[in-house]
Motif scaffolding. Structure first.
Motif, PDB file in Angstrom:
ATOM      1  N   MET A  49       0.817  -1.202   0.000  1.00  0.00           N
ATOM      2  CA  MET A  49       0.000   0.000   0.000  1.00  0.00           C
ATOM      3  C   MET A  49       0.860   1.265   0.000  1.00  0.00           C
ATOM      4  N   GLU A  50       2.146   1.117  -0.253  1.00  0.00           N
ATOM      5  CA  GLU A  50       2.981   2.286  -0.452  1.00  0.00           C
ATOM      6  C   GLU A  50       2.472   2.948  -1.738  1.00  0.00           C
ATOM      7  N   LEU A  71       2.123  -7.327  -0.289  1.00  0.00           N
ATOM      8  CA  LEU A  71       2.858  -7.170   0.965  1.00  0.00           C
ATOM      9  C   LEU A  71       2.104  -6.168   1.825  1.00  0.00           C
ATOM     10  N   PRO A  72       1.536  -6.599   2.971  1.00  0.00           N
ATOM     11  CA  PRO A  72       0.701  -5.698   3.768  1.00  0.00           C
ATOM     12  C   PRO A  72       1.507  -4.702   4.592  1.00  0.00           C
ATOM     13  N   LEU A  73       1.984  -3.679   3.897  1.00  0.00           N
ATOM     14  CA  LEU A  73       2.588  -2.542   4.574  1.00  0.00           C
ATOM     15  C   LEU A  73       2.229  -1.289   3.809  1.00  0.00           C
ATOM     16  N   LEU A  78       5.207  -1.119   8.681  1.00  0.00           N
ATOM     17  CA  LEU A  78       4.452  -2.319   9.023  1.00  0.00           C
ATOM     18  C   LEU A  78       3.196  -1.968   9.806  1.00  0.00           C
ATOM     19  N   PRO A  79       2.127  -2.733   9.625  1.00  0.00           N
ATOM     20  CA  PRO A  79       0.904  -2.470  10.381  1.00  0.00           C
ATOM     21  C   PRO A  79       1.119  -2.702  11.872  1.00  0.00           C
ATOM     22  N   LYS A  85      -3.540  -4.471   9.334  1.00  0.00           N
ATOM     23  CA  LYS A  85      -3.071  -5.373   8.277  1.00  0.00           C
ATOM     24  C   LYS A  85      -4.233  -5.724   7.338  1.00  0.00           C
ATOM     25  N   LYS A  86      -5.393  -6.050   7.903  1.00  0.00           N
ATOM     26  CA  LYS A  86      -6.570  -6.363   7.084  1.00  0.00           C
ATOM     27  C   LYS A  86      -6.994  -5.164   6.249  1.00  0.00           C
ATOM     28  N   ASP A  87      -6.953  -3.978   6.848  1.00  0.00           N
ATOM     29  CA  ASP A  87      -7.328  -2.758   6.123  1.00  0.00           C
ATOM     30  C   ASP A  87      -6.402  -2.517   4.932  1.00  0.00           C
ATOM     31  N   ILE A  88      -5.112  -2.718   5.139  1.00  0.00           N
ATOM     32  CA  ILE A  88      -4.141  -2.553   4.054  1.00  0.00           C
ATOM     33  C   ILE A  88      -4.432  -3.548   2.935  1.00  0.00           C
TER      34      ILE A  88
END
Length: 113
Positions: A49-50, A71-73, A78-79, A85-88
């Motif tokens: 989400m960058e 990649l969930p960041l 990092l979340p 993390k779910k929102d990302i």
């Protein structure tokens, strides 16, 4: 020269296996050059989400029919918890859908952190 090395590696590897390839580079132009050259459906490692990554890589994934690792960041790093993390993950999936990419085109790296 990372780009030249990537393109040479694609030629070598595709002559020895029919397995799909995963492209990883911090340079978007190198990922695009690799996808342009690769004769199959590749996997991009990774899109997060960058904002800059999403803005530049999602259209490339769409253009070349590539799958990608999510990649969930975010731009903040990092979340801090599972909800973030779910929102990302949902935000990136929604952005990907705007480019015609489906959840089947995405592999979520939920272990990263």
């Amino acid at each position: 020269d990372e780009k030249e090395m990537m393109l040479e590696a694609i030629e070598e590897v595709t002559m020895t296996t029919s397995l799909p390839l995963c492209f990883d580079s911090s340079h978007v132009d190198i990922i695009e050059a690799a996808l342009r050259r690769y004769p199959g459906r590749a996997l991009i490692n990774s899109i997060s989400m960058e904002q800059e990554k999403m803005r530049r890589l999602l259209p490339i994934a769409q253009k070349y029919g590539a799958m990608f690792i999510l990649l969930p960041l975010s731009d903040e790093g990092l979340p801090k918890d599972i909800q973030e993390k779910k929102d990302i993950i949902h935000t990136v999936l929604k952005a990907a859908a705007e480019y015609g990419l489906t959840p089947e085109d995405v592999i979520v790296d939920h272990w990263s952190q």
